[in-house]
Design an enzyme around this catalytic site. Structure first.
Site, PDB file in Angstrom:
ATOM      1  N   THR A  29      -0.024  -3.812   9.677  1.00  0.00           N
ATOM      2  CA  THR A  29      -0.400  -2.892   8.607  1.00  0.00           C
ATOM      3  C   THR A  29      -1.902  -2.680   8.525  1.00  0.00           C
ATOM      4  O   THR A  29      -2.675  -3.577   8.836  1.00  0.00           O
ATOM      5  CB  THR A  29       0.138  -3.393   7.244  1.00  0.00           C
ATOM      6  N   GLY A  89       1.203  -8.106   4.570  1.00  0.00           N
ATOM      7  CA  GLY A  89       1.993  -9.336   4.563  1.00  0.00           C
ATOM      8  C   GLY A  89       3.450  -8.984   4.419  1.00  0.00           C
ATOM      9  O   GLY A  89       3.847  -7.822   4.625  1.00  0.00           O
TER      10      GLY A  89
HETATM   11  N1  ASP Z   1       3.691  -5.126   4.276  1.00  0.00           N
HETATM   12  C1  ASP Z   1       4.268  -4.537   5.458  1.00  0.00           C
HETATM   13  C2  ASP Z   1       5.756  -4.474   5.295  1.00  0.00           C
HETATM   14  O1  ASP Z   1       6.366  -5.416   4.849  1.00  0.00           O
HETATM   15  C3  ASP Z   1       3.983  -5.287   6.709  1.00  0.00           C
HETATM   16  C4  ASP Z   1       2.618  -5.803   6.855  1.00  0.00           C
HETATM   17  O2  ASP Z   1       1.775  -5.702   5.987  1.00  0.00           O
HETATM   18  O3  ASP Z   1       2.354  -6.323   7.926  1.00  0.00           O
HETATM   19  O4  ASP Z   1       6.331  -3.491   5.651  1.00  0.00           O
END
Ligand code: ASP
EC number: 3.5.1.1
Length: 317
Positions: A180, A230
């Protein structure tokens, strides 16, 4: 032009378990610093916070190392579905797309939707919008992400998430991480905006909705702005971005709001990270995960969190 407010900028390229090699770390550092340099000079030349956020998100989406736009991770069925959102703090307006495929920059659609009466579109609707906007069809797949997916498939999808950045070294281990990207900006007019874009967790069920296109993962008002990364389910359960912003609105300093919110997230055994700015120009970041890939410009210099690995849950300047 005389500056009314000293602009501030913070960006992230995900949170998760530690980067494999130092080579990976230096490449990520260069990528993040390049984005900071370009977007910060845009802010100095008078761009609005929203414009700066969109530009920063696009640059990060275009970098195949990060899990957003080009280089997005694959879902359980081997397809890429991306989500992105933009919140203009001054207008108090959130917009986003959920699970869109075959576009280069999902944040562009979120930006377009800022001025639409219908501001959050899911898969089918966002595909229709891309057609209306006459965006060319784009394949965001990279070889590295495909190999990662094929390896994970052989292991019957044991990882909870895909790698935080696409690193060839990761293919040799089953090192789980996150991805992300996100940008929060304070412009010369004192306005705040936040943007977040993701390919999701990786290996998820079809139809799973990421926090990145929800206020829980991306939120801004005239007081503060936050972008999260996250495990989306953890971010949603904490309602992390608005939790921090509302605390600032109710009178806490950004540092206190981050300390309190990350203390709670840690207690609740969440796996997440966030970047934040407030209207006074305070900059902060926090994580309960091992690492947070973030960089910022405080008006004088560029800093980053790549080697910040101590027991503190938050950092600020
Ligand atoms: N928050 C994102 C999700 O769960 C993934 C990430 O931040 O890496 O889709």
């Amino acid at each position: 032009m005389e500056l009314q407010v000293q602009p501030k900028l913070i960006i992230h390229g995900g949170a998760g378990s530690s980067l494999h090699g130092k080579g990976g770390l230096e490449t990520v550092r260069r990528s993040l610093h390049t984005v900071i340099e370009e977007v910060y000079s845009l802010l100095l030349s008078g761009a609005t916070a929203s414009e700066a956020v969109v530009q920063g998100c696009q640059m990060l989406e275009d970098n195949p190392r990060f899990n957003a736009g080009t280089g997005s991770v694959l879902q359980s069925d081997g397809q890429i579905r991306m989500s992105a959102s933009l919140m203009d703090g001054t207008l108090g307006r959130f917009s986003g797309v959920i699970n869109i495929s075959r576009v280069k920059n999902p944040i562009e659609l979120a930006q377009f939707l800022q001025n639409s009466p219908d501001r959050v579109l899911s898969d089918f609707g966002s595909a229709e919008l891309a057609r209306e906007m006459q965006l060319p069809s784009y394949n965001a797949l990279t070889d590295l992400r495909l190999q990662e997916w094929m390896q994970e498939r052989q292991d019957n999808f044991k990882s909870t998430m895909a790698g935080v950045v696409a690193e060839p070294e990761l293919l040799e281990t089953s090192n789980a991480g996150r991805g992300t990207i996100g940008v929060v900006a304070l412009d010369v007019f004192g306005r705040l905006a936040a943007g977040t874009s993701t390919g999701g967790k990786g290996f998820e069920r079809i139809g799973r909705v990421s926090d990145s296109a929800m206020p829980a993962g991306n939120y801004a008002t005239s007081n503060a702005g936050v972008s999260c990364t996250g495990i989306g389910e953890d971010i949603i359960d904490e309602c992390l971005a608005p939790r921090i912003v509302v605390r600032v609105t109710d009178g806490m300093s950004l540092k206190e709001a981050m300390q309190r919110s990350f203390g709670e997230a840690h207690q609740n055994k969440r796996d997440l990270g966030a970047i934040a700015l407030d209207a006074s120009g305070a900059i902060a970041w926090g994580k309960t995960s091992e690492i947070l890939l973030a960089a910022y410009h405080d008006g004088e210099k560029i800093g980053d969190t790549l080697e910040w690995n101590d027991s503190e849950l938050i950092g600020y300047c």
